[in-house]
Design an enzyme around this catalytic site. Sequence first.
Site, PDB file in Angstrom:
ATOM      1  N   LYS A  66     -23.195  86.602  43.681  1.00  0.00           N
ATOM      2  CA  LYS A  66     -23.578  85.851  44.880  1.00  0.00           C
ATOM      3  C   LYS A  66     -25.039  85.448  44.770  1.00  0.00           C
ATOM      4  O   LYS A  66     -25.913  86.292  44.667  1.00  0.00           O
ATOM      5  CB  LYS A  66     -23.357  86.680  46.147  1.00  0.00           C
ATOM      6  CG  LYS A  66     -23.571  85.878  47.419  1.00  0.00           C
ATOM      7  CD  LYS A  66     -23.352  86.700  48.649  1.00  0.00           C
ATOM      8  CE  LYS A  66     -23.414  85.821  49.893  1.00  0.00           C
ATOM      9  NZ  LYS A  66     -24.669  85.024  49.992  1.00  0.00           N
ATOM     10  N   ASP A  68     -28.478  83.391  46.176  1.00  0.00           N
ATOM     11  CA  ASP A  68     -29.133  83.159  47.460  1.00  0.00           C
ATOM     12  C   ASP A  68     -29.855  81.823  47.418  1.00  0.00           C
ATOM     13  O   ASP A  68     -30.993  81.726  46.956  1.00  0.00           O
ATOM     14  CB  ASP A  68     -30.118  84.302  47.743  1.00  0.00           C
ATOM     15  CG  ASP A  68     -30.562  84.317  49.190  1.00  0.00           C
ATOM     16  OD1 ASP A  68     -29.998  83.547  49.991  1.00  0.00           O
ATOM     17  OD2 ASP A  68     -31.472  85.092  49.528  1.00  0.00           O
ATOM     18  N   GLU A 207     -27.821  90.052  45.279  1.00  0.00           N
ATOM     19  CA  GLU A 207     -27.385  90.021  46.680  1.00  0.00           C
ATOM     20  C   GLU A 207     -25.983  90.578  46.862  1.00  0.00           C
ATOM     21  O   GLU A 207     -25.662  91.136  47.896  1.00  0.00           O
ATOM     22  CB  GLU A 207     -27.462  88.600  47.221  1.00  0.00           C
ATOM     23  CG  GLU A 207     -27.236  88.531  48.719  1.00  0.00           C
ATOM     24  CD  GLU A 207     -27.390  87.127  49.277  1.00  0.00           C
ATOM     25  OE1 GLU A 207     -27.091  86.934  50.462  1.00  0.00           O
ATOM     26  OE2 GLU A 207     -27.813  86.235  48.528  1.00  0.00           O
TER      27      GLU A 207
END
Length: 348
Positions: A66, A68, A207
């Site tokens: 993931k 950001d 993340e």
Amino acid sequence: MTKAPRKPSRPLLRETEPPLRSRPRKPRDPEQPRLPFDPMPERIEPCLAQLVPKPPKGDNWLFEIKWDGYRLALHIEPTRIRVITRGGHDWTHRFPSIAQAASWLGGTMILDGEAVVLDEQGRADFGALQQALGGRGGKRSASEAIFLAFDLLYLDGHDLRGMALAERRQMLGSIIPVDAFGAIRLLQAIEGDGDVLFAAACEHGLEGLIAKKLDAPYHSDRRGDWVKIKCVQSESFFIIGYEPSTAALGGIGRLLLAARKGEGLVYVGGVGTGFKRHEATKLRKDLDTLKTSKPAVALKRKGTIWVQPTLIAEIENRGWTDDGKLRHSSYKGLREKQDNAAVYRIDV
């Protein structure tokens, strides 16, 4: 001296052989089906991931890191390139290096992905991306941003959203090489046990993970075909006020935050860490243009400067207290309105 080309040992075509001729084309059979041509959509609403507490199990899931950043769609045509935000705004001028790299791909396609700015460790730095864009309302272009492509939605006259993710990813890999290192790169899928991968992601300060069903078509909503598992929670909240301080950076001791609840807003606590000096100074100036005597929530707090709930802050946190306040929150930056950041909603 340049040597004369060697003569072939035998002629390519013997004199006794008839000349090569193409086979005459037969008239098209009217009963033969035609491949449908799908007009290129002006915009596709993005597929969104549901937040879940732990990685899913099974062989039908693909995992990705993931990142950001800002969710973007690249619309590539022979005569124009468009960089579209999650909210449907054209930000081609704000990501010139990505747009230039998109023009080199050729063809006609729509790529789904994330724009990020990487730090020295190769991790996405949301604050650096915000700074590159000039902050909220900024007019700067983020030439240092790169686009991590993770899906292919349209290709050369064919809408691919009805195909399984595994097939779309295979086609995407034929367009963007795994070793591509320019402004457009392929976000690689990770195979393995979800729990192990998630633990490794958290250990390396990432993340979290995104998990996607391999056999699922592309849906422009949030239905569970894509899920996200976060190491550290990060959500968007309205800034409704601040506590001034002569010692803190930018004169902001603490921001007061609110989430949506029903048709109104509800206070969810504050944040006093994570600020950088240049960000805090500009934020204080922006907040002072939004001062109001009436707080956006039913809250009395002496010495607080109340502001209109206009600015949206991205806040890292470690969960919630029993009375509905954020735990161990940290300020990451302001979201752009045009990024269509969804302010956190508390179920009634």
